[in-house]
Structure formats: structure tokens, C-alpha cells
Design a protein around this motif. Structure first.
Motif, short mmCIF file in Angstrom:
data_model
loop_
_atom_site.label_atom_id
_atom_site.label_comp_id
_atom_site.label_asym_id
_atom_site.label_seq_id
_atom_site.Cartn_x
_atom_site.Cartn_y
_atom_site.Cartn_z
N ASP A 52 0.78 -1.31 0.10
CA ASP A 52 0.20 0.14 -0.13
C ASP A 52 0.89 1.35 0.18
O ASP A 52 0.51 2.47 -0.18
N TYR A 53 2.23 0.90 0.01
CA TYR A 53 3.22 2.34 -0.08
C TYR A 53 3.06 2.84 -1.34
O TYR A 53 3.18 4.14 -1.83
N ILE A 54 2.52 1.92 -2.34
CA ILE A 54 2.48 2.55 -3.75
C ILE A 54 0.75 2.59 -3.95
O ILE A 54 0.39 1.43 -3.79
N ILE A 88 5.31 -5.28 -12.66
CA ILE A 88 6.38 -6.29 -12.58
C ILE A 88 7.12 -5.82 -11.42
O ILE A 88 7.78 -6.63 -10.80
N GLN A 89 7.25 -4.76 -11.05
CA GLN A 89 8.00 -4.14 -9.98
C GLN A 89 9.31 -4.75 -10.01
O GLN A 89 9.78 -4.71 -10.84
N SER A 90 9.44 -5.26 -8.65
CA SER A 90 11.21 -5.41 -8.67
C SER A 90 11.65 -6.79 -9.41
O SER A 90 12.82 -6.90 -9.43
N ALA A 121 16.06 -4.34 4.34
CA ALA A 121 14.75 -4.06 3.51
C ALA A 121 15.32 -3.76 2.09
O ALA A 121 16.26 -2.95 2.07
N PHE A 122 14.42 -3.86 1.26
CA PHE A 122 14.68 -3.73 -0.15
C PHE A 122 14.92 -2.05 -0.48
O PHE A 122 15.57 -1.83 -1.38
N ASN A 123 14.33 -1.34 0.42
CA ASN A 123 14.40 0.20 0.20
C ASN A 123 15.36 0.87 1.16
O ASN A 123 15.32 2.15 1.44
N VAL A 140 18.30 -4.72 -4.78
CA VAL A 140 17.54 -3.64 -4.07
C VAL A 140 17.33 -2.59 -4.50
O VAL A 140 17.87 -2.31 -5.80
N ASN A 141 16.46 -1.57 -4.15
CA ASN A 141 15.97 -0.42 -5.11
C ASN A 141 17.56 0.39 -5.43
O ASN A 141 17.33 0.75 -6.54
N ALA A 142 18.09 0.52 -4.39
CA ALA A 142 19.52 1.45 -4.81
C ALA A 142 20.23 0.81 -5.93
O ALA A 142 20.60 1.41 -6.83
N SER A 184 0.94 6.77 -10.18
CA SER A 184 0.90 6.59 -8.75
C SER A 184 2.33 6.56 -8.00
O SER A 184 2.61 7.36 -6.95
N GLU A 185 3.31 5.87 -8.52
CA GLU A 185 4.51 5.86 -7.78
C GLU A 185 5.38 6.83 -8.10
O GLU A 185 6.17 7.39 -7.40
N VAL A 186 5.29 7.30 -9.50
CA VAL A 186 6.18 8.50 -10.00
C VAL A 186 6.04 9.73 -9.26
O VAL A 186 6.75 10.75 -8.91
N ARG A 191 11.61 8.67 -1.54
CA ARG A 191 12.60 7.92 -1.03
C ARG A 191 13.63 7.29 -2.15
O ARG A 191 14.74 7.43 -2.03
N ASN A 192 13.05 6.92 -3.41
CA ASN A 192 13.76 6.37 -4.05
C ASN A 192 14.89 7.54 -4.84
O ASN A 192 15.87 7.49 -5.07
N GLN A 193 14.28 8.79 -4.85
CA GLN A 193 14.97 9.97 -5.23
C GLN A 193 16.24 10.07 -4.45
O GLN A 193 17.13 10.41 -4.73
N GLY A 311 7.93 -8.18 2.00
CA GLY A 311 7.53 -7.69 0.44
C GLY A 311 7.53 -8.65 -0.63
O GLY A 311 7.45 -8.45 -1.55
N ASN A 312 7.29 -9.96 -0.14
CA ASN A 312 7.41 -11.23 -0.95
C ASN A 312 6.11 -11.94 -0.91
O ASN A 312 5.49 -11.77 0.11
N SER A 313 5.41 -12.13 -2.08
CA SER A 313 3.98 -12.61 -2.33
C SER A 313 3.73 -14.01 -1.39
O SER A 313 4.74 -14.91 -1.80
#
Ligand code: DON
Length: 334
Positions: A52-54, A88-90, A121-123, A140-142, A184-186, A191-193, A311-313
Motif C-alpha cells: 500500500d506504499y504505492i 512487474i515491480q522488482s 529491507a529492499f528500500n 535492492v532499490n538502490a 501513482s509511484e512517480v 525515498r527512491n529519489q 515484500g514477497n507474495s
């Protein structure tokens, strides 16, 4: 006393009697049977929660559940909502890292991005600081924003075109953008920025950090089904040749490197438990997809949006574990 050739025949019989079927000997009926069992066993599982963070991910139908297996010959086994697309995300991180590896070599990825687990964590931002300004790995996001920045291109439009064409080649069809998820995400991407700016301060980015973050966000928003994801995974399993289109997408010398990073970092700080239970390199995305690879044999993919705390299904992990263990596919057991 038994003569030599008789002893040889006896030992062959004993070996066959006590070994399980190899992947090549599995019948199509058996694969379909186990697939259907996994589906009915976990269809009703209500564990986990959509990301839900996106915000656009929170409203995706939590009931979507599709399972697809593609083998090295391009045979497809599937059940459930296998045509239903999610972002698709990560999982996209695997294919963009593979593109950078193709363009710049495996040493470049190892030295500039890293190939070690973060244990965070991934972020995570602190993980970058703890590892001397390094992302540690491209999943990871970085590290993924870094990969995106290193795809050779004259500008971000060309970079995006190459990244989406690359993923489409793995899927064997033209993947399209999920615009609501992207928007929604952009629009909520601080945080990613911040991560991209921090990496830039450490001299790790290949192009403008904020532009790279936007392209990364776009790559995460491509729509894929479990069918698409299984073809993508099977391409890596099949030494870089898409087994459905027969097109070579990446050199065979790089697929073991990509799978190695998937094994240590594909499911983030739960990667150890996952590998212990399945032995299979895998990658998850917060859209609800997971891919797993049985090297040289199968790509397996499940889509089901509710996630665990890593964050895994939840259902994807359960279904893939069941399939791998029932079919004796654990690569370490071969
Ligand atoms: O950057 C993000 O946070 C998302 N676009 C992707 C994160 C993700 O999928 C983590 N995976 N399980």
C-alpha cells in the motif's frame, strides 16, 4: 564370485531404483497434476496484504492467483488467472541488471553495483551507508536504480526504449505500461529519489540520478502475467534463449551470474530461508509476482498480490515451494 559386468548391471539397477525422476523424465501429466494441486491447496489462503506504499497497488484484486511453468522446450503448463496482468515491480531489476551485464560485462556489475546480500529491507538507505556507499546488489532499490542509470543511451527516452524492449524480448511479446501504477509511484517517489542522490554523491550513478529514478519507476510499472513471467524466467533457465520465440536474449555466460544474485538477494532478507526450502534462484516484486528458476530446465512464475512483511507474495512462495518439492526439482538435490 560375481563377474565384473554382472556387478555393473546390478549397480545401475540400484542407482535407478533409489534415485528420483530427473526433470527430463517428468511426464506432462505429473507436472499438470502438481500444478493443479498447488492451485487448489493455496487458492483459499488469505495470508498477507497488498502493498500500500504505492497507492495503486492497494486496489489491485487480492484474489488474483495464476501459476505458470515453462520448460526449456517451450512447453507451457498453467492454471488459474494466468493472463491477468499486474505490475512487474522488482522482478524488472533482474532483466535490467542482465542488460547492463551484457553491455558492460559481469565484472562491472560486481565492482560498480555489487553482488552481496544487504540483510536489510529492499528500500533501505542505512544499508548503503553501512556498505561504504555501495548498493550491495542490483536487486535492492538502490542497486536497481543504479543499473537503470548504467544502461547506455544518449538520453532517458532512449534508455527507457532499450529497457522495455529488453524485457519484452524475455517475455516474447510487447509489454505495456500500467499507467495508473506508474503515475501513482512517480508522484510519490521521494525515498527512491533520495537513494539515487545518495548514490550519486558516492560516484556510483551512470546518468542523472532523478532521471534514472523516473525510468526505474517506469520499468517497475510494466504489466506482466504469470504466463509472461514464466517465459521470462524460462529464458534465463534456458541459458539465455527464449524457449518460446527461440530468440537469444543474453549470452549464456551471464545467466549463471544473474541466477547467483537471485539466489543470495532475490527475496531480500528472506533469501536464506527461501534457498533453504527450495534451492531455486528467485525474484519477487511488490506487484505480487515471483519467478523461480530451475537451471537448465524450468521457469516457474506465480502472481498473487498479498505480500508478507519482506515484500514477497505469500501464495506465490507457498505454491512455488510446493511445486519444487513435489516434483523434486531442488537444484541442490540433483
Ligand atoms: O521502488 C519500489 O519500491 C518499487 N517500484 C519496487 C519494489 C519491489 O518490488 C520490492 N519487491 N519485492
Amino acid at each position: 564370485m560375481l563377474n565384473k559386468s554382472f556387478k555393473f548391471v546390478i549397480s545401475i539397477v540400484v542407482v535407478f531404483a533409489f534415485s528420483s525422476l530427473s526433470a527430463a523424465e517428468l511426464s506432462k501429466e505429473r507436472i499438470n497434476q502438481v500444478l493443479k494441486e498447488a492451485y487448489s491447496k493455496y487458492k483459499g489462503d488469505v495470508g498477507g496484504k497488498n502493498a500500500d506504499y504505492i497507492k495503486a497497488l492497494d486496489i489491485v484484486d487480492s484474489k488474483i492467483f495464476g501459476i505458470t511453468i515453462v520448460d526449456k522446450d517451450g512447453n507451457i503448463y498453467e492454471t488459474g488467472d494466468t493472463a491477468q496482468v499486474v505490475s512487474i515491480q522488482s522482478i524488472s531489476k533482474v532483466f535490467t541488471a542482465a542488460l547492463v551485464m551484457s553491455e558492460k560485462g559481469s565484472k562491472f556489475v560486481q565492482e560498480k553495483i555489487g553482488v552481496n546480500a544487504t540483510g536489510a529491507a529492499f528500500n533501505s538507505i542505512i544499508a548503503i551507508e553501512q556498505h561504504g556507499g555501495s548498493a550491495s546488489n542490483p536487486f535492492v532499490n538502490a542497486g536497481a536504480i543504479q543499473s537503470t542509470s548504467w544502461v547506455s543511451a544518449k538520453d532517458s527516452t532512449e534508455r527507457w526504449a532499450k529497457i522495455s524492449a529488453n524485457m519484452s524480448a524475455y517475455a516474447g511479446r510487447n509489454l505495456t505500461l500500467n499507467k495508473p501504477v506508474y503515475k501513482s509511484e512517480v508522484n510519490d517517489n521521494k525515498r527512491n529519489q533520495a537513494i539515487s542522490k545518495l548514490l550519486d554523491a558516492y560516484g556510483r550513478m551512470g546518468s542523472d540520478p532523478l532521471e534514472a529514478t523516473t525510468v526505474y519507476t517506469k520499468q517497475c510499472s510494466l504489466n506482466v502475467s504469470s504466463h509472461d513471467l514464466a517465459v521470462m524466467a524460462a529464458t534465463l533457465a534456458n541459458h539465455g534463449v527464449n524457449p518460446v520465440t527461440n530468440a537469444r536474449v543474453i549470452s549464456a555466460k551471464y545467466t549463471p551470474k544473474i541466477m547467483a544474485i537471485m539466489a543470495t538477494s532475490g527475496l531480500y532478507d528472506n533469501a536464506g530461508d527461501w534457498l533453504y526450502d527450495t534451492g531455486a534462484p528467485a525474484k519477487s516484486g511488490v506487484g505480487g509476482g515471483i519467478i523461480a528458476i530451475i537451471p537448465g530446465e524450468f521457469g516457474i512464475a506465480v502472481v498473487s498480490p498479498p505480500l508478507d512483511s519482506y515484500g514477497n507474495s505469500v501464495r506465490a512462495q507457498l505454491a512455488i515451494k510446493y511445486i519444487i518439492n513435489e516434483l523434486d526439482l531442488n537444484p541442490y538435490a540433483q
